[in-house]
Motif scaffolding. Sequence first.
Motif, PDB file in Angstrom:
ATOM      1  N   GLN A  80       0.673  -1.112   0.010  1.00 19.30           N
ATOM      2  CA  GLN A  80       0.124  -0.180   0.254  1.00 19.30           C
ATOM      3  C   GLN A  80       0.739   1.260   0.204  1.00 19.30           C
ATOM      4  O   GLN A  80       0.435   2.246  -0.663  1.00 19.30           O
ATOM      5  N   LEU A  81       1.994   1.215   0.534  1.00 23.35           N
ATOM      6  CA  LEU A  81       3.028   2.348   0.560  1.00 23.35           C
ATOM      7  C   LEU A  81       3.634   2.684  -0.605  1.00 23.35           C
ATOM      8  O   LEU A  81       4.072   3.801  -0.937  1.00 23.35           O
ATOM      9  N   ARG A  82       3.629   1.670  -1.516  1.00 19.09           N
ATOM     10  CA  ARG A  82       4.307   2.019  -2.682  1.00 19.09           C
ATOM     11  C   ARG A  82       3.475   2.861  -3.743  1.00 19.09           C
ATOM     12  O   ARG A  82       3.349   2.101  -5.007  1.00 19.09           O
ATOM     13  N   THR A  83       3.136   4.182  -3.393  1.00 16.45           N
ATOM     14  CA  THR A  83       2.605   4.479  -4.282  1.00 16.45           C
ATOM     15  C   THR A  83       2.832   6.328  -3.716  1.00 16.45           C
ATOM     16  O   THR A  83       3.855   6.398  -2.973  1.00 16.45           O
ATOM     17  N   ASP A  84       2.310   7.227  -4.676  1.00 17.91           N
ATOM     18  CA  ASP A  84       2.722   8.489  -4.220  1.00 17.91           C
ATOM     19  C   ASP A  84       1.845   9.370  -3.199  1.00 17.91           C
ATOM     20  O   ASP A  84       1.590  10.669  -3.349  1.00 17.91           O
ATOM     21  N   ARG A  85       0.765   8.541  -2.713  1.00 15.94           N
ATOM     22  CA  ARG A  85      -0.196   9.091  -2.050  1.00 15.94           C
ATOM     23  C   ARG A  85       0.416   9.471  -0.558  1.00 15.94           C
ATOM     24  O   ARG A  85       1.326   9.265  -0.201  1.00 15.94           O
ATOM     25  N   LEU A  86      -0.043  10.772   0.142  1.00 13.35           N
ATOM     26  CA  LEU A  86       0.187  11.038   1.570  1.00 13.35           C
ATOM     27  C   LEU A  86      -0.366   9.954   2.266  1.00 13.35           C
ATOM     28  O   LEU A  86      -1.529   9.268   2.301  1.00 13.35           O
ATOM     29  N   VAL A  87       0.350   9.563   3.212  1.00 10.68           N
ATOM     30  CA  VAL A  87       0.214   8.654   4.358  1.00 10.68           C
ATOM     31  C   VAL A  87      -0.014   9.150   5.501  1.00 10.68           C
ATOM     32  O   VAL A  87       0.855   9.865   6.260  1.00 10.68           O
ATOM     33  N   VAL A  88      -0.966   8.704   6.324  1.00 13.23           N
ATOM     34  CA  VAL A  88      -1.328   9.123   7.650  1.00 13.23           C
ATOM     35  C   VAL A  88      -1.530   7.855   8.451  1.00 13.23           C
ATOM     36  O   VAL A  88      -2.598   7.184   8.581  1.00 13.23           O
ATOM     37  N   THR A  89      -0.605   7.718   9.528  1.00 18.22           N
ATOM     38  CA  THR A  89      -0.692   6.564  10.446  1.00 18.22           C
ATOM     39  C   THR A  89      -1.648   7.150  11.547  1.00 18.22           C
ATOM     40  O   THR A  89      -1.262   8.048  12.146  1.00 18.22           O
ATOM     41  N   CYS A  90      -2.686   6.140  11.908  1.00 20.96           N
ATOM     42  CA  CYS A  90      -3.836   6.678  13.023  1.00 20.96           C
ATOM     43  C   CYS A  90      -3.528   5.413  14.219  1.00 20.96           C
ATOM     44  O   CYS A  90      -3.889   4.459  13.784  1.00 20.96           O
ATOM     45  N   GLU A  91      -3.330   6.196  15.503  1.00 15.70           N
ATOM     46  CA  GLU A  91      -3.180   5.037  16.554  1.00 15.70           C
ATOM     47  C   GLU A  91      -3.824   5.722  17.887  1.00 15.70           C
ATOM     48  O   GLU A  91      -3.397   6.974  18.080  1.00 15.70           O
ATOM     49  N   ASN A  92      -4.463   5.044  18.781  1.00 14.57           N
ATOM     50  CA  ASN A  92      -4.829   5.686  19.968  1.00 14.57           C
ATOM     51  C   ASN A  92      -3.577   4.943  20.999  1.00 14.57           C
ATOM     52  O   ASN A  92      -3.699   4.015  21.929  1.00 14.57           O
ATOM     53  N   HIS A  93      -2.562   5.597  20.733  1.00 11.03           N
ATOM     54  CA  HIS A  93      -1.313   5.158  21.599  1.00 11.03           C
ATOM     55  C   HIS A  93      -0.289   6.220  21.311  1.00 11.03           C
ATOM     56  O   HIS A  93      -0.463   7.113  20.213  1.00 11.03           O
ATOM     57  N   THR A  94       0.624   6.551  22.176  1.00 12.98           N
ATOM     58  CA  THR A  94       1.696   7.580  22.000  1.00 12.98           C
ATOM     59  C   THR A  94       2.440   7.412  20.758  1.00 12.98           C
ATOM     60  O   THR A  94       2.368   6.067  20.107  1.00 12.98           O
ATOM     61  N   VAL A  95       3.113   8.321  20.326  1.00 16.92           N
ATOM     62  CA  VAL A  95       3.900   8.348  18.997  1.00 16.92           C
ATOM     63  C   VAL A  95       5.226   7.411  19.150  1.00 16.92           C
ATOM     64  O   VAL A  95       5.693   7.054  18.029  1.00 16.92           O
ATOM     65  N   VAL A  96       5.281   7.298  20.338  1.00 17.51           N
ATOM     66  CA  VAL A  96       6.703   6.324  20.547  1.00 17.51           C
ATOM     67  C   VAL A  96       6.061   4.883  20.611  1.00 17.51           C
ATOM     68  O   VAL A  96       5.574   4.359  21.569  1.00 17.51           O
ATOM     69  N   GLY A  97       6.996   4.171  19.601  1.00 14.52           N
ATOM     70  CA  GLY A  97       6.709   2.572  19.791  1.00 14.52           C
ATOM     71  C   GLY A  97       5.520   1.922  19.368  1.00 14.52           C
ATOM     72  O   GLY A  97       5.443   0.727  19.685  1.00 14.52           O
ATOM     73  N   GLY A  98       4.817   2.428  18.853  1.00 13.80           N
ATOM     74  CA  GLY A  98       3.319   1.703  18.449  1.00 13.80           C
ATOM     75  C   GLY A  98       3.524   1.560  16.954  1.00 13.80           C
ATOM     76  O   GLY A  98       4.321   1.487  16.339  1.00 13.80           O
ATOM     77  N   LEU A  99       1.962   1.890  16.266  1.00 11.17           N
ATOM     78  CA  LEU A  99       1.926   1.507  14.822  1.00 11.17           C
ATOM     79  C   LEU A  99       2.810   2.530  13.766  1.00 11.17           C
ATOM     80  O   LEU A  99       3.136   2.042  12.943  1.00 11.17           O
ATOM     81  N   SER A 100       2.699   3.738  14.399  1.00 11.62           N
ATOM     82  CA  SER A 100       3.226   5.072  13.372  1.00 11.62           C
ATOM     83  C   SER A 100       4.827   4.325  13.303  1.00 11.62           C
ATOM     84  O   SER A 100       5.254   4.330  12.126  1.00 11.62           O
ATOM     85  N   GLU A 101       5.418   4.098  14.463  1.00 14.89           N
ATOM     86  CA  GLU A 101       6.941   3.899  14.135  1.00 14.89           C
ATOM     87  C   GLU A 101       7.114   2.438  13.527  1.00 14.89           C
ATOM     88  O   GLU A 101       8.060   2.444  12.787  1.00 14.89           O
ATOM     89  N   ALA A 102       6.161   1.514  13.617  1.00 14.82           N
ATOM     90  CA  ALA A 102       6.471   0.468  13.078  1.00 14.82           C
ATOM     91  C   ALA A 102       6.389   0.433  11.329  1.00 14.82           C
ATOM     92  O   ALA A 102       6.778  -0.323  10.697  1.00 14.82           O
ATOM     93  N   VAL A 103       5.439   1.280  11.230  1.00 15.35           N
ATOM     94  CA  VAL A 103       4.998   1.339   9.617  1.00 15.35           C
ATOM     95  C   VAL A 103       6.358   2.228   9.027  1.00 15.35           C
ATOM     96  O   VAL A 103       6.894   1.813   8.054  1.00 15.35           O
ATOM     97  N   ALA A 104       6.700   3.247   9.671  1.00 16.48           N
ATOM     98  CA  ALA A 104       7.763   4.126   9.359  1.00 16.48           C
ATOM     99  C   ALA A 104       9.011   3.157   9.173  1.00 16.48           C
ATOM    100  O   ALA A 104      10.020   3.262   8.205  1.00 16.48           O
ATOM    101  N   ALA A 105       9.290   2.448  10.347  1.00 22.12           N
ATOM    102  CA  ALA A 105      10.440   1.400  10.124  1.00 22.12           C
ATOM    103  C   ALA A 105      10.594   0.481   8.882  1.00 22.12           C
ATOM    104  O   ALA A 105      11.578  -0.077   8.408  1.00 22.12           O
ATOM    105  N   ALA A 106       9.284  -0.238   8.758  1.00 16.77           N
ATOM    106  CA  ALA A 106       9.034  -0.976   7.534  1.00 16.77           C
ATOM    107  C   ALA A 106       9.270  -0.311   6.404  1.00 16.77           C
ATOM    108  O   ALA A 106      10.012  -1.056   5.202  1.00 16.77           O
ATOM    109  N   ALA A 107       8.716   0.834   5.995  1.00 14.10           N
ATOM    110  CA  ALA A 107       9.085   1.447   4.845  1.00 14.10           C
ATOM    111  C   ALA A 107      10.641   1.825   4.991  1.00 14.10           C
ATOM    112  O   ALA A 107      11.289   1.501   3.695  1.00 14.10           O
TER     113      ALA A 107
END
Length: 329
Positions: free
Chosen positions: A256-283
């Motif tokens: 899903q990330l292999r496009t030119d779309r704006l990506v917004v990660t959304c989570e009910n958790h701190t910016v540290v150590g959750g989905l957002s960082e996991a997605v950024a690390a994977a990318a």
Amino acid sequence: MSTPTTKRLTTSAMIASFADPDQRTITAPFGHALNAVAEQRPEIVGLSADLAKYTDMHVFRDANPDRFFQMGMAEQAMLGAAAGMAEVGLVPFASTYSVFATRRAYDFLCLDIAEPGLNVNVVGALPGLTTGYGPSHQATEDLAILRGCPNLTIVDPCDAIDIEQAVPQLAAHAGPTYLRLLRGKVPAVLDEYGYTFELGKATELRGGRDVLFVSTGLMTMRALQAAARLEADRIDAAVLHVPTIKPLDTETILAQLRTDRLVVTCENHTVVGGLSEAVAAAAGYAGISTRIRTAALPDEFLAAGALPTLHDRYGLSTDALVEQVRTSL
């Protein structure tokens, strides 16, 4: 001379409901789903650390009193007992608040349960910002704590549909699990999208050419609402729901990330150590360069108050998501 009386103000800070006023809800989906699977599996047992009523475990307790164990305010002892039960072939579901399961009882979860790979299902209520009682009850960092624990499967459901479908799969899973529980009257939205929960898999709920919301937990509901609102601005937004945080479905996410779309990660958790960082690390590891914005809680101890006010303040509301997209495009 009489003294005028002052009306005492009350607060609904502890009410852990994030449902919109007219939204369709299902009451205690976890408790009823556990009852349903327990009818087919007599080895399932329930435990609570004096919070059965507030984790919907009371539904199981009332239907199966001989299979329920009230452990009192002793979360470490509860997880230790659950480990022992699993060792002899039972399948425990142990419920408490997320803050107590993660901050207080982590060593027992890690070494008694995860290290031997036991089928113990830890159910944590009030994850992230689902209570207004302040830092003592807001488990804003539970994913960050638990993602580093080997062998542990972590599920962050969006709604009642997710919970109902996840419970039997968690019971059938061979190793330990952690469920971020949404309790009480829980919204039901995913059945409108032909959704089926599959442990370990992310699902595209709607497509879109301009924006990609990569979301988990209750924020998938908000992402869907934001995507619908953005249509008025002729902004086409996709929503990728990621209910399993660990193991992460990196294959689907990276596709899903292999496009030119704006990506917004959304989570009910701190910016540290959750989905957002996991997605950024994977990318990053995959060499994918894309624009990623984050809708998550700040790295700080949060205020107490009513949930709608706090969600607006900390950027978890639908209004906040819509505004972030508008200003980022």
